[in-house]
Structures are given as structure tokens and as C-alpha cells.
Design a protein around this motif. Sequence first.
Motif, short mmCIF file in Angstrom:
data_model
loop_
_atom_site.label_atom_id
_atom_site.label_comp_id
_atom_site.label_asym_id
_atom_site.label_seq_id
_atom_site.Cartn_x
_atom_site.Cartn_y
_atom_site.Cartn_z
N GLY A 132 -15.29 -33.97 -9.68
CA GLY A 132 -14.22 -34.91 -9.39
C GLY A 132 -14.41 -35.66 -8.08
O GLY A 132 -14.16 -36.86 -8.00
N TRP A 133 -14.86 -34.95 -7.04
CA TRP A 133 -15.00 -35.59 -5.73
C TRP A 133 -16.05 -36.69 -5.73
O TRP A 133 -15.85 -37.73 -5.10
CB TRP A 133 -15.36 -34.55 -4.65
N SER A 134 -17.17 -36.48 -6.39
CA SER A 134 -18.25 -37.47 -6.33
C SER A 134 -17.81 -38.87 -6.77
O SER A 134 -17.98 -39.83 -6.02
CB SER A 134 -19.45 -36.99 -7.13
N PRO A 135 -17.21 -39.02 -7.96
CA PRO A 135 -16.81 -40.38 -8.34
C PRO A 135 -15.65 -40.92 -7.50
O PRO A 135 -15.57 -42.13 -7.28
CB PRO A 135 -16.41 -40.25 -9.82
N ILE A 136 -14.78 -40.05 -7.01
CA ILE A 136 -13.68 -40.52 -6.16
C ILE A 136 -14.23 -41.09 -4.86
O ILE A 136 -13.83 -42.15 -4.42
CB ILE A 136 -12.66 -39.38 -5.90
N LEU A 137 -15.19 -40.38 -4.25
CA LEU A 137 -15.78 -40.88 -3.02
C LEU A 137 -16.61 -42.13 -3.26
O LEU A 137 -16.72 -42.99 -2.39
CB LEU A 137 -16.61 -39.79 -2.35
N ASP A 138 -17.18 -42.26 -4.45
CA ASP A 138 -17.88 -43.50 -4.79
C ASP A 138 -16.90 -44.67 -4.85
O ASP A 138 -17.21 -45.77 -4.42
CB ASP A 138 -18.60 -43.37 -6.14
#
Length: 144
Positions: A132-138
Motif C-alpha cells: 500500500g505504501w509504495s503506490p501512495i508515495l508514488d
Amino acid sequence: MATDVEAKPSLTVKRRYHAPEKVFSAWTDAKKLGRWFCPVACEPILAETEARVGGRYRIVVRAQSGEEHDVSGTFREVVPNRRLVFTWAWRTTPDRESLVTVELKPDGDGTLLTLTHEQFFDEAARDRHQSGWSPILDRLSEVL
């Protein structure tokens, strides 16, 4: 000897943004937060934040299925343009509180963000948050 905190799963995600002064406000301004803090297949419903020690935040997003995901917590540390530390608990599992640390460091003409999310209930919870964090930070880079 490992303590309970050390024994619990954690994750670290790093990103570099070409926005030296805007990253902190993207986390602490509710209007900005509501524009990027949302998984790709979800729609932002609510973003509230009071970025001060003891202040609270709450984020609600709606999945395409109609299911709402509601997370909230309390700020433990707020150092402008440098560091945010806050608790993290889903409304559906309030007893599984974890801890998020966001560190910001100047990096040339940009900012290096290091997000550490720790004290997960188990490895499965850590793995779900990692994805979840990876695409949100993208998505954060899109609003900067």
C-alpha cells in the motif's frame, strides 16, 4: 535480548522528490493530504490532520467495491520539514496500533523521504502495508 517492539515486523520505504520545501506540507495540510494519500484504485473521502504533538489525523478512502478504509492516529513528534512520528490504527482493528516515522532530509535540489512503519501485528499486516505504501508515495510526486 529483543524487546517486543524489536520483535514485531516493520518496513522502510524511501523516495526522493524534486520538491525541497513542499513535502512536509503535503503531509500536514489536510487539503494537500486528501489529494495524494489514497491507493490508486480508491477515492479519497476524508483527510483531517492537526499536525502537532498530541494532535490527531484521520484518513478515509473508498475502494471501487464501495468498502471504506478508515485510518487514524495521534502525532507523537512534529519537527517542521524534518520529521513526523504518528500512531496508525485502522478503524476495523483499533487494537493493532502501529507506528509511522516520516523523515525528510534535504538532498540537492530535492528531498529524501524515509518512511518507517513498525510494530505491525504480524508479517501479513506488514506485507499488506508494504504494497500500500509504495503506490501512495508514488502518488505524492504527482501533487508536488
